[in-house]
Design a protein around this motif. Structure first.
Motif, short mmCIF file in Angstrom:
data_model
loop_
_atom_site.label_atom_id
_atom_site.label_comp_id
_atom_site.label_asym_id
_atom_site.label_seq_id
_atom_site.Cartn_x
_atom_site.Cartn_y
_atom_site.Cartn_z
N THR A 113 0.98 -1.35 0.07
CA THR A 113 -0.08 -0.01 -0.06
C THR A 113 0.70 1.27 0.02
N ALA A 114 2.07 1.26 0.83
CA ALA A 114 2.65 2.28 0.87
C ALA A 114 3.36 2.64 -0.47
N LYS A 115 3.83 1.68 -0.92
CA LYS A 115 4.65 1.72 -2.22
C LYS A 115 3.71 2.29 -3.36
N SER A 116 2.72 1.92 -3.33
CA SER A 116 1.60 2.22 -4.52
C SER A 116 1.27 3.67 -4.05
N LEU A 159 2.90 5.95 -2.59
CA LEU A 159 4.10 6.83 -2.78
C LEU A 159 4.35 7.08 -4.42
N ILE A 160 4.11 6.42 -5.22
CA ILE A 160 4.22 6.35 -6.61
C ILE A 160 3.12 7.47 -7.03
N ASN A 161 2.10 7.22 -6.55
CA ASN A 161 0.83 7.92 -7.03
C ASN A 161 0.95 9.76 -6.64
N LEU A 162 1.42 9.70 -5.43
CA LEU A 162 1.50 11.00 -4.76
C LEU A 162 2.80 11.76 -5.40
N ALA A 163 3.83 11.08 -5.99
CA ALA A 163 4.84 11.97 -6.73
C ALA A 163 4.34 12.56 -7.96
N ASP A 164 3.62 12.02 -8.61
CA ASP A 164 2.70 12.49 -9.69
C ASP A 164 1.81 13.54 -9.36
N GLU A 165 1.03 13.47 -8.24
CA GLU A 165 0.10 14.51 -7.65
C GLU A 165 1.00 15.99 -7.28
N VAL A 166 2.18 15.72 -6.58
CA VAL A 166 2.98 16.86 -6.30
C VAL A 166 3.51 17.53 -7.44
N GLN A 199 2.39 17.97 -0.82
CA GLN A 199 3.87 17.74 -0.37
C GLN A 199 3.43 17.13 0.82
N ARG A 200 2.70 17.41 1.87
CA ARG A 200 2.48 16.72 3.15
C ARG A 200 2.32 15.39 3.17
N ARG A 201 1.36 15.01 2.09
CA ARG A 201 0.92 13.64 1.91
C ARG A 201 2.05 13.04 1.47
N ARG A 202 2.88 13.47 0.59
CA ARG A 202 4.21 12.72 0.13
C ARG A 202 4.99 12.53 1.00
N SER A 203 5.23 13.55 1.62
CA SER A 203 6.11 13.04 3.06
C SER A 203 5.84 12.13 3.85
N ASN A 204 4.34 12.21 4.19
CA ASN A 204 3.88 11.28 5.27
C ASN A 204 3.89 9.76 4.56
N ALA A 205 3.56 9.73 3.18
CA ALA A 205 3.58 8.53 2.50
C ALA A 205 5.06 7.93 2.39
N ARG A 206 5.94 8.85 2.27
CA ARG A 206 7.46 8.29 2.09
C ARG A 206 8.06 7.64 3.35
N SER A 207 7.26 8.58 4.47
CA SER A 207 7.77 7.93 5.85
C SER A 207 7.07 6.71 6.14
N SER A 208 5.80 6.46 5.71
CA SER A 208 5.08 5.23 5.73
C SER A 208 5.85 4.28 4.71
N PHE A 209 6.39 4.40 3.68
CA PHE A 209 6.86 3.50 2.75
C PHE A 209 8.22 3.04 3.62
N TYR A 210 9.18 3.95 3.96
CA TYR A 210 10.25 3.34 5.01
C TYR A 210 9.88 2.66 6.05
N LEU A 211 8.89 3.02 6.98
CA LEU A 211 8.30 2.28 8.00
C LEU A 211 7.97 0.97 7.65
N SER A 212 7.31 0.98 6.53
CA SER A 212 6.84 -0.47 6.17
C SER A 212 7.92 -1.32 5.92
#
Length: 451
Positions: A359-362, A364-371, A406-419
């Motif tokens: 979930t975190a990986k997917s 993060l990929i989508n949020l990169a396009d959103e930012v 930007q905040r969602r991408r930062s949180n998603a990146r953190s969630s990805f590393y935490l996962s």
């Protein structure tokens, strides 16, 4: 004279350099990497120290069990004096030494000694499990702090962006292109952004305070991020996670050791039905004196070496041994059920960590396009506002969209590393890849996981 002035100038420059570097060294904040924080926690954390002491206690239990296998040596002495001593009630002075030992015929004491050695192994597994949990908390706090620092950068960028917008509105107001309400709105949004920045900075300080509590380091410090080599290519299957978790997790090893100890305790309790042999051997000397009744003292000495053996068999104990054997059997069933429960819990944890990773990986990929789209949208709206094709509401909407993304991408990146961190913890590898900075099976170096 010129030469003396040159020397004086050189001395002043040297002193400035020395004191300058000294001041820089004093004022510079110590910086910690994830590995260093985990090492400090491993040394300073009370929770880990308590677990170490429990291992030491288990080692002393082994020494206690071993002492039962060794004969006890005793020295003793006594003096018996009667007011009216005679040949029938003489004064006796006794000195002696003896060796005593007792054991059950089925080797019950040896069973207890083996159980104590297994107890040490269990305590070590428990200590490692506690260390893993604690280091996992430190690593989580580290990643969350880095994420909060990124959110401060997002807030700082918003303040600068809205400051420039406020200045632009002020310029337009001087030439009459906008109304004063636009300036009020720009100032209000800028104040709100500054407040958000203060809150973000406070969140960083709170998170750092948590790290101080976990690791025992001084309050004034900074954290050093690492690189992200090939992190996007990290991949793993659910079966790999489950198999490694069931093989490596210290909770599973501890539960298996509990089952083994429970089986040996059963044999130990059944040993109470066997006879007990008690042996004693020693040397004894007695000095005997008494009143002969004719005004003289009679005395004589005795010396003796002796060996004594006694076989003790309990015929009836009111059901004590039977109850103890039943308790041991129930504890064995408990240990087996606890092992099965731990295996199921770790399998569930494996599934959850795998799903969180996907979930975190997917995300993060989508949020990169959103930012990227939100940044382009803000730039376009800003250009439109410059030429009078957009108003302040459009600017605020575009800014809100950009900041949120930007905040969602930062949180998603953190969630990805935490996962990823959760997967490594679930597999029982966190001590190897955080404390000792080992290499993951797919070639990913653990410090590379952290921004």
């Amino acid at each position: 004279m010129l030469k003396i002035n040159k020397i004086h100038v050189c001395i002043q420059v040297l002193l400035l350099l020395v004191f300058g570097f000294s001041a820089q060294g004093i004022c510079e904040q110590p910086s910690y990497t994830l590995k260093q924080l985990c090492q400090m926690a491993n040394e300073n954390a009370e929770t880990i120290q308590i677990a170490r002491e429990q291992t030491f206690i288990a080692e002393q239990d082994k020494n206690r069990a071993r002492s039962v296998l060794i004969p006890a040596a005793t020295l003793y002495g006594s003096y018996l004096n009667y007011k009216n001593d005679d040949a029938y009630t003489p004064d006796v002075n006794t000195l002696g030494a003896k060796l005593t030992h007792s054991f059950t015929l089925n080797g019950r004491e040896l069973i207890a000694y083996k159980v104590s050695k297994h107890g040490i192994e269990k305590a070590k597994f428990s200590e490692q499990a506690i260390r893993s949990d604690y280091i996992f908390q430190v690593a989580q706090a580290y990643i969350q702090t880095l994420n909060l620092k990124r959110l401060v950068q997002v807030a700082d960028a918003e303040v600068k962006r809205l400051g420039n917008y406020r200045d632009s509105v002020n310029e337009k107001l001087t030439v009459g292109s906008v109304t004063k309400t636009a300036l009020y709105r720009a100032q209000a949004e800028l104040s709100k952004a500054k407040t958000n920045k203060i809150v973000a900075l406070n969140n960083v300080q709170r998170s750092k305070a948590g790290i101080v509590r976990l690791t025992g380091i001084p309050d004034d410090f900074s954290i050093s991020p690492g690189g992200t080599k090939d992190i996007e290519n990290f991949s793993i299957t659910l079966e790999e996670i489950k198999s490694k978790a069931l093989e490596n997790r210290y909770e599973i090893k501890e539960a298996k050791k509990d089952v083994e100890i429970a089986k040996r305790n059963m044999a130990y309790e059944k040993g109470a039905y066997w006879p007990r042999l008690e042996l004693e051997g020693g040397y004894r000397e007695k000095d005997i004196t008494y009143d002969t009744g004719i005004g003289t003292q009679g005395e004589y000495d005795t010396e003796e070496l002796y060996i004594q053996a006694q076989l003790v068999f309990t015929l009836y104990d009111g059901g004590l041994r039977k109850a103890q054997v039943r308790q041991a059997l129930a504890k064995q069933r408990q240990a087996e059920l606890a092992l099965a429960n731990e295996e199921k819990a770790i399998i569930l944890e494996s599934k959850q960590s795998f799903l969180e990773f996907n979930t975190a990986k997917s995300t993060l990929i989508n949020l990169a396009d959103e930012v990227k789209s939100a940044q382009e949208n803000f730039n376009a709206v800003q250009m439109q506002f410059k030429y009078g094709m957009a108003d302040s509401i459009d600017i605020m909407d575009a800014n809100t969209l950009l900041v949120d993304s930007q905040r969602r991408r930062s949180n998603a990146r953190s969630s990805f590393y935490l996962s990823i961190l959760k997967i490594i913890y679930t597999q029982g590898d966190i001590l190897n890849y955080v404390v000792t900075a080992g290499r993951y099976p797919n070639g990913l170096f653990w410090p590379d996981l952290i921004l």
